[in-house]
Write a protein that holds these residues in place. Structure first.
Motif, PDB file in Angstrom:
ATOM      1  N   VAL A 197       0.889  -1.119  -0.194  1.00  0.00           N
ATOM      2  CA  VAL A 197      -0.001   0.006   0.075  1.00  0.00           C
ATOM      3  C   VAL A 197       0.886   1.278  -0.035  1.00  0.00           C
ATOM      4  N   PHE A 198       0.766   2.082  -0.989  1.00  0.00           N
ATOM      5  CA  PHE A 198       1.364   3.295  -1.135  1.00  0.00           C
ATOM      6  C   PHE A 198       0.367   4.512  -0.920  1.00  0.00           C
ATOM      7  N   PHE A 199       0.993   5.871  -0.781  1.00  0.00           N
ATOM      8  CA  PHE A 199       0.029   6.869  -0.657  1.00  0.00           C
ATOM      9  C   PHE A 199       0.787   7.970  -1.023  1.00  0.00           C
ATOM     10  N   CYS A 200      -0.009   9.176  -1.360  1.00  0.00           N
ATOM     11  CA  CYS A 200       0.492  10.431  -1.766  1.00  0.00           C
ATOM     12  C   CYS A 200      -0.099  11.495  -1.026  1.00  0.00           C
TER      13      CYS A 200
ATOM     14  N   ALA B 203       2.270   3.164  -9.537  1.00  0.00           N
ATOM     15  CA  ALA B 203       2.099   2.414  -8.327  1.00  0.00           C
ATOM     16  C   ALA B 203       1.219   1.357  -8.512  1.00  0.00           C
ATOM     17  N   ILE B 204      -0.060   1.485  -9.128  1.00  0.00           N
ATOM     18  CA  ILE B 204      -0.901   0.504  -9.331  1.00  0.00           C
ATOM     19  C   ILE B 204      -0.722  -0.447 -10.608  1.00  0.00           C
ATOM     20  N   ALA B 205      -0.274   0.151 -11.446  1.00  0.00           N
ATOM     21  CA  ALA B 205       0.315  -0.430 -12.745  1.00  0.00           C
ATOM     22  C   ALA B 205       1.403  -1.730 -12.266  1.00  0.00           C
TER      23      ALA B 205
ATOM     24  N   GLY C 214       8.426   8.327 -14.531  1.00  0.00           N
ATOM     25  CA  GLY C 214       9.398   7.738 -15.453  1.00  0.00           C
ATOM     26  C   GLY C 214       9.831   6.244 -14.842  1.00  0.00           C
ATOM     27  N   LYS C 215      11.033   5.748 -15.065  1.00  0.00           N
ATOM     28  CA  LYS C 215      11.669   4.649 -14.526  1.00  0.00           C
ATOM     29  C   LYS C 215      11.816   4.946 -13.246  1.00  0.00           C
ATOM     30  N   ASP C 216      12.054   6.089 -12.592  1.00  0.00           N
ATOM     31  CA  ASP C 216      12.290   6.514 -11.105  1.00  0.00           C
ATOM     32  C   ASP C 216      11.030   5.952 -10.399  1.00  0.00           C
ATOM     33  N   ALA C 217      10.077   6.211 -10.951  1.00  0.00           N
ATOM     34  CA  ALA C 217       8.849   5.759 -10.442  1.00  0.00           C
ATOM     35  C   ALA C 217       8.537   4.297 -10.213  1.00  0.00           C
TER      36      ALA C 217
ATOM     37  N   THR D  45       8.684  -0.591  -6.892  1.00  0.00           N
ATOM     38  CA  THR D  45       8.704  -1.991  -6.813  1.00  0.00           C
ATOM     39  C   THR D  45      10.052  -2.410  -5.857  1.00  0.00           C
ATOM     40  N   GLU D  46      10.253  -3.730  -5.584  1.00  0.00           N
ATOM     41  CA  GLU D  46      11.635  -4.125  -5.080  1.00  0.00           C
ATOM     42  C   GLU D  46      12.172  -5.084  -5.782  1.00  0.00           C
TER      43      GLU D  46
END
Lengths: 143, 484
Positions: free
Chosen positions: B144-147, B165-167, B466-469, B474-475
């Motif tokens: 679970v992430f949040f902004c 995040a959800i993708a 981008g790729k940073d996201a 992800t881990e």
């Protein structure tokens, strides 16, 4: 009125197209010449299609990186006179249409330069200017 | 909607907050009450966390190709409702309609970029790291992430994060700015229409109580934040204490350098957009204009003349170029900085205070302000004003300009205007700012590039977009295999 933003330019272009569509609708109702009627009908449809295209351009091409002020583009120079009174003869209708198409073409040529930082809209404006001249040629054949 | 308390979206349905405490959402143009934001409770944040946690395992097992089809549908709805969504931003924030359209365009681009996740989330492998043994990396979602979203880009900023995040297979909670919740409410109506599995996307309105609950929960994994540096620093520290991933995009003081060889005619409109676009309320806005050598006088005259021409008013009017400031408090802060600038000896050569827009007596309008004879020590040259204020400093050369830039604590963006490739290269090489512009006043990275930032403008390792996201959400799991 000076058009200072991309949105203002598109808004005016939409007005121009709407005025042209309305003109051709009225002209279509006035003329008795079936060939001319058919051309007016086609031109009206084309203008409706162009309005949708303009809306897409506005939706897809406004990015914050290029939101710079525009200067030196006054809409009043390009606002056509499109009133055609009832019973207006075909010759006058054609004259009005040609004059409107030429003015529209001039607007799109000038506006394309003002928004040249937006490649797709600038190209499409140029294309629209060419289309207007093409319509002029078609209309002049009736003269 | 007028005056209504907006709802939260938890576990696939709209729910009223139980909190009695609300904050008014006021139109900065008309002064009318648009809605009220509930200051939701920690328990309500916990409900969203539970929903997102419950949805996670099923969602992460859903094939990526299926996950992104939800994004495609959402993207199409953004296009269908584009004008209406843009108008909502202008209505609640005040920015001009073209800026709102630009904001939504970037939101659409982020959703499109995230839809590339079947490519972006690919791991990698290598055969025979030892005889008969292979090794691979799998990029797995985490939970679970949040902004915590800011007020200045209410439609776009959450899309720097949640589509990625959800993708990737995570689930998500958006905490919109309590000042401007309506754009997110409208987006979540579309999210509801898309029909995401319940709990994948959640929205909780509120303030610090919600944010603290989200950070402290053992069931959340990470936070994306965009906002001021003091709050960002505080939340970054809290995230560290609670073992969360964090990407904190914070405040800015952006220096724009104009060299004597710059093309002034092309530069000035760019400066207008940079300093006064979005009424100076961008973290990428120009703040200090470093005029190098002999360009100082002609540039000063040109920027003042151009700024005088900007049309101020209701952002819904297509001909307007600058809308109001978003809130009363923000206007008060900007006016305070202008007073400070005057007291500290800077010369206010264009005064945008006391602007009156006849049809909008309650509007929070302020015109462009330009200070001359600013020195690097002055408050207006150092602190983030977040309003339409340009401070001009006359410097002798590029080295002096870069020294001034480096003395500042922020490092979000910086631009140089020049026709010299050598100077441009020097600038991008030397200047410590995350987003560098060469003849570009607003250095806004597109969705496939990270929105960078350095020094006190960014805390964390991986940026938004981008790729940073993808890496943030992800881990990397390493698997070493041998088959007997």
């Amino acid at each position: 009125m000076e058009l200072r933003n991309f949105g203002a330019v598109i808004k005016f272009a939409l007005e121009v197209e709407a005025m042209a569509a309305a003109f051709y609708e009225t002209a279509n109702a006035i003329t008795k010449n079936q060939q001319l009627k058919s051309s007016f009908e086609t031109f009206m449809q084309m203008r409706m299609t162009r309005m949708e295209l303009l809306k897409r351009l506005r939706r897809e091409n406004t990015t914050e990186m290029i939101l710079e002020p525009i200067s030196g583009l006054n809409s009043e120079k390009f606002r056509p006179k499109t009133e055609c009174p009832e019973g207006c003869p075909d010759k006058k209708l054609i004259e009005l249409a040609v004059s409107m198409e030429n003015l529209n073409s001039a607007f799109y040529i000038v506006a394309a330069k003002k928004i040249e930082f937006l490649i797709e809209p600038a190209d499409i404006f140029e294309q629209m200017a060419e289309e207007n001249l093409e319509y002029t040629k078609q209309l002049e054949k009736f003269g | 909607m007028k005056g209504e308390v907006v709802k939260n979206y938890i576990n696939g349905r709209w729910v009223e907050s139980k909190s009695k405490e609300t904050r008014d959402v006021i139109s900065p143009t008309t002064g009318e009450l648009l809605a009220r934001t509930p200051m939701s409770t920690a328990e309500e944040a916990q409900e969203a966390i539970e929903a997102a946690k419950t949805a996670y395992e099923r969602w992460r097992s859903t094939p990526a190709q299926t996950r992104i089809r939800y994004l495609y549908r959402f993207r199409n709805l953004l296009e269908d409702y584009f004008e209406e969504l843009s108008k909502t931003i202008t209505m609640e924030h005040g920015k001009i309609i073209d800026e709102s359209r630009g904001e939504y365009r970037r939101a659409v681009e982020n959703v499109e970029a995230a839809a590339s996740i079947p490519t972006l989330q690919m791991g990698y492998n290598f055969e025979d790291i030892a005889a008969g043994i292979d090794e691979m990396v799998i990029k797995q979602p985490l939970g679970v992430f949040f902004c915590v979203a800011p007020f200045n880009f209410p439609g776009m900023v959450p899309t720097w994060f949640w589509p990625f995040a959800i993708a990737c297979g995570n689930t998500y909670i958006v905490k919109p700015s309590e000042q401007v919740p309506l754009s997110q409410i409208r987006q979540f109506e579309l999210i509801d229409k898309v029909g995401f599995p319940k709990g994948v996307m959640n929205l909780v309105n509120g303030g610090p109580e919600v944010v603290n609950a989200l950070i402290k929960s053992p069931d959340t994994v990470g936070m994306s934040f965009v906002g001021s540096t003091p709050i960002g620093k505080l939340l970054y520290k809290k995230c560290g204490e609670h073992g969360k991933r964090a990407q904190v995009q914070a405040g800015a003081k952006n220096f724009i350098t104009v060299m004597p060889d710059a093309n002034i005619e092309r530069t000035v409109p760019n400066l207008m957009s940079s300093f006064f676009g979005n009424t100076g309320q961008r973290c990428l806005s120009g703040a200090v204009l470093l005029a190098v050598g002999e360009v100082y006088n002609p540039l000063k005259v040109a920027v003042v003349n151009a700024a005088k021409e900007l049309v101020i008013g209701n952002g819904l009017n297509e001909d307007v170029q600058m809308g109001p400031i978003a809130t009363k408090a923000a206007l008060k802060r900007v006016l305070g900085y202008i007073e400070t600038g005057i007291k500290e000896g800077a010369e206010l050569i264009l005064d945008g205070r006391n602007v009156k827009i006849p049809d909008y007596p309650k509007g929070l309008f302020i015109g462009p302000n330009i200070f001359d004879k600013v020195t690097p020590e002055m408050t207006i040259a150092k602190e983030e004003i977040f309003g339409p204020v340009m401070s001009i400093i006359h410097v002798k050369d590029l080295d002096e300009a870069i020294d001034i830039i480096h003395a500042n604590t922020y490092g979000n963006a910086s631009s140089v205007f020049t026709s010299s490739g050598k100077i441009a290269r020097d600038y991008q090489y030397r200047v410590r700012a995350g987003n560098i512009g060469i003849n570009i006043g607003i250095v806004a990275p597109i969705a496939t590039f990270p929105f960078s930032g350095m020094k006190d403008s960014f805390f964390g390792d991986l940026h938004g977009q981008g790729k940073d996201a993808v890496d943030f959400f992800t881990e990397n799991k390493v698997v070493i295999t041998r088959w007997f």
